[in-house]
Design an enzyme around this catalytic site. Structure first.
Site, PDB file in Angstrom:
ATOM      1  N   SER A   1       0.311  -1.259   0.098  1.00  0.00           N
ATOM      2  CA  SER A   1       0.335  -0.142   0.369  1.00  0.00           C
ATOM      3  C   SER A   1       0.738   1.417  -0.180  1.00  0.00           C
ATOM      4  O   SER A   1       1.548   1.373  -1.071  1.00  0.00           O
ATOM      5  CB  SER A   1      -1.121  -0.560   0.822  1.00  0.00           C
ATOM      6  OG  SER A   1      -1.773   0.538   1.029  1.00  0.00           O
TER       7      SER A   1
ATOM      8  N   ASP B   1      -9.497  -6.758  -3.686  1.00  0.00           N
ATOM      9  CA  ASP B   1      -9.133  -5.543  -3.702  1.00  0.00           C
ATOM     10  C   ASP B   1      -9.318  -4.005  -4.940  1.00  0.00           C
ATOM     11  O   ASP B   1      -8.672  -3.917  -5.360  1.00  0.00           O
ATOM     12  CB  ASP B   1      -7.270  -5.390  -3.327  1.00  0.00           C
ATOM     13  CG  ASP B   1      -6.867  -3.817  -2.757  1.00  0.00           C
ATOM     14  OD1 ASP B   1      -7.665  -2.987  -2.668  1.00  0.00           O
ATOM     15  OD2 ASP B   1      -5.782  -3.807  -2.548  1.00  0.00           O
TER      16      ASP B   1
ATOM     17  N   HIS C   1      -8.548  -5.093   0.087  1.00  0.00           N
ATOM     18  CA  HIS C   1      -6.826  -4.626   0.039  1.00  0.00           C
ATOM     19  C   HIS C   1      -6.288  -4.871   1.840  1.00  0.00           C
ATOM     20  O   HIS C   1      -5.340  -5.059   1.508  1.00  0.00           O
ATOM     21  CB  HIS C   1      -7.163  -2.672   0.360  1.00  0.00           C
ATOM     22  CG  HIS C   1      -5.872  -2.561   0.320  1.00  0.00           C
ATOM     23  ND1 HIS C   1      -4.705  -2.031  -0.188  1.00  0.00           N
ATOM     24  CD2 HIS C   1      -5.579  -1.592   1.596  1.00  0.00           C
ATOM     25  CE1 HIS C   1      -4.105  -1.386  -0.531  1.00  0.00           C
ATOM     26  NE2 HIS C   1      -4.052  -1.304   1.300  1.00  0.00           N
TER      27      HIS C   1
HETATM   28  N1  LIG Z   1      -5.667  -0.898   6.853  1.00  0.00           N
HETATM   29  C1  LIG Z   1      -3.649  -0.231   6.957  1.00  0.00           C
HETATM   30  C2  LIG Z   1      -4.651  -0.771   5.182  1.00  0.00           C
HETATM   31  C3  LIG Z   1      -3.523   0.842   4.127  1.00  0.00           C
HETATM   32  O1  LIG Z   1      -3.369   0.083   3.292  1.00  0.00           O
HETATM   33  C4  LIG Z   1      -3.788   0.532   6.924  1.00  0.00           C
HETATM   34  O2  LIG Z   1      -4.566   0.737   8.138  1.00  0.00           O
HETATM   35  O3  LIG Z   1      -2.421   1.252   6.738  1.00  0.00           O
END
Ligand SMILES: N[C@@H](CCO)C(=O)O
Ligand SMILES: CC(=O)SCCNC(=O)CCNC(=O)[C@H](O)C(C)(C)COP(=O)(O)OP(=O)(O)OC[C@H]1O[C@@H](n2cnc3c(N)ncnc32)[C@H](O)[C@@H]1OP(=O)(O)O
Length: 392
Positions: free
Chosen positions: A167, A333, A363
């Site tokens: 991410s 995702d 995701h």
């Molecule tokens: N659960 C992850 C998702 C974002 O990539 C976060 O809060 O960083």
């Protein structure tokens, strides 16, 4: 190594439970000096906090950089406890005999620039000694990588055997490989994108608005307001929106569907559906461990992310990467879609075929499907990097 243990005054304002510099936390701190910012200006006297596992070899050739996501931190593995608001987000992946085998690798996980876990961020003291608050500058992913590069220099790491992240961590990993191709031997990017899309920026928009429109936000200068007086309601709304996008439609329907929360009546009884209670839970947990200004700053860096900016476009930028690369997406995702990962994989010259992890968790699958994440990691680390091949 010119790193040092220091006591850091910047703390997330919500819970007060976390104390930077807590020796039991295992965090270390490095003063990396000034960082010149992509959009102009300088961030002075930057501090980076980080955790490490394993031992750096005398030649500094066994280092791995692990980069966390938006609300993650340097605690990749380990228990929650003093100095660590959450348990490790890839628990089990680092250690002797593990995928990131600490008998071989020296693993470094920095807390991101602009965050609230000990690296310089909006809650840190500005040169005048008061928290930056609204005065904290606009950052880009490239600025964050510049800070991590300065940390690597200080640690004596010229080249990373692997840079890995998911991410927002994947954005930084990709930027590392584009900005410093000679310093990244292997690259592993999960659930990420080469450039933030209109859809991602759109989902982010009401989150930013929720924080800014909280009366307790005070334009970003809320640190003096006292405990519990920050924009926690706004941050909680932002987390509810974000968390919904982090999970898949199918999972939410199957897991919660129309179920009422136990003991509550959502049909005119003032109670909640179970899925509403679930989002409330995640919102409350975040507001106890995260700073709203950091949430804004980091969200904006993600919106600004575009590896192609000033480099002739995304394809040209990806073409610069020389690292042996693995790209992974999560099948369900809906935020960072497999198509976006496919674009990265197609653009990097030495990239294995895209890996799509079949998972219902959306995701967040890159945090949940640790076994699959680890399998791909093992494969990539088994592949000789270009530098190793050249040395043969
Ligand atoms: N659960 C992850 C998702 C974002 O990539 C976060 O809060 O960083
Ligand atoms: C790379 C990074 O570091 S990113 C940062 C990672 N960490 C986070 O994002 C923290 C927020 N947590 C999460 O996003 C997720 O929990 C993950 C991705 C870490 C793990 O996902 P999962 O294991 O699938 O957990 P899930 O989303 O189902 O949440 C479980 C929690 O919801 C709670 N919950 C489940 N149903 C309900 C309900 N009806 N009402 C209230 N709470 C509920 C559980 O009790 C559990 O609480 P706990 O975490 O305090 O023990």
């Amino acid at each position: 190594m010119s790193t040092q243990e220091v006591s850091v005054p910047a703390v997330p304002p919500a819970s007060g439970a976390w104390r930077a510099g807590d020796p039991r936390g295992g965090r270390r701190f490095a003063q990396i000096g000034d960082i010149s910012l992509e959009r102009g200006g300088v961030l002075e006297n930057v501090q980076m906090s980080y955790e490490t596992w394993g031992t750096l070899s005398p030649t500094g050739d066994n280092a791995v950089l692990v980069l966390h996501a938006l609300t993650g931190d340097s605690h990749v593995v380990g228990e929650a406890g003093p100095g660590h608001p959450t348990a490790g987000w890839w628990n089990g992946l680092i250690g002797p005999g593990r995928e990131l085998d600490t008998d071989r690798w020296f693993v470094v996980a920095p807390n991101v620039l602009g965050g609230c876990q000990g690296s310089t961020g909006p809650s840190s003291p500005a040169p005048d000694g008061r928290p930056y608050g609204s005065r904290f500058p606009y950052l880009t992913v490239r600025d964050q990588v510049a800070a991590e590069r300065a940390l690597a220099d200080q640690l004596g790491i010229r080249s990373w055997g692997l840079v890995v992240g998911g991410s927002m961590g994947g954005m930084r990993a990709l930027e590392w490989a584009v900005m410093e191709p000679d310093r990244v031997e292997r690259l592993y990017v999960l659930a990420s994108t080469a450039a933030a899309t209109g859809d991602q920026i759109a989902w982010c928009s009401p989150q930013l608005m929720a924080i800014r429109s909280d009366a307790n936000f005070r334009g970003g200068d809320y640190y003096d307001a006292g405990p519990g007086r920050g924009p926690h309601a706004g941050l909680g709304v932002a987390r509810r929106i974000a968390h919904t996008t982090y999970r898949s439609e199918a999972e939410l329907n199957l897991r919660f569907g129309r179920l009422p929360q136990q003991g509550e009546n959502p049909l005119g009884g003032g109670g909640r559906f179970a899925v509403e209670s679930y989002l409330d839970h995640h919102a409350t947990k975040l507001t106890h461990r995260f700073d709203a200004n950091s949430y804004l700053v980091l969200s904006q860096t993600m919106n600004a992310h575009d590896v192609g900016r000033g480099r002739g476009g995304v394809a040209a930028a990806l073409g610069r990467v020389t690292a042996r690369t693995a790209i992974a997406a999560i099948s369900s995702d809906r935020l960072y879609t497999p198509e976006q990962s496919a674009e990265i994989a197609a653009g990097i010259p030495d990239c294995a075929p895209l890996r799509v992890i079949d998972s219902p968790y959306g995701h967040d699958g890159f945090l949940v499907e640790i076994e699959r994440v680890g399998e791909i990691l093992t494969e990539l680390l088994g592949e000789p990097a270009q530098a190793e091949l050249a040395a043969r």
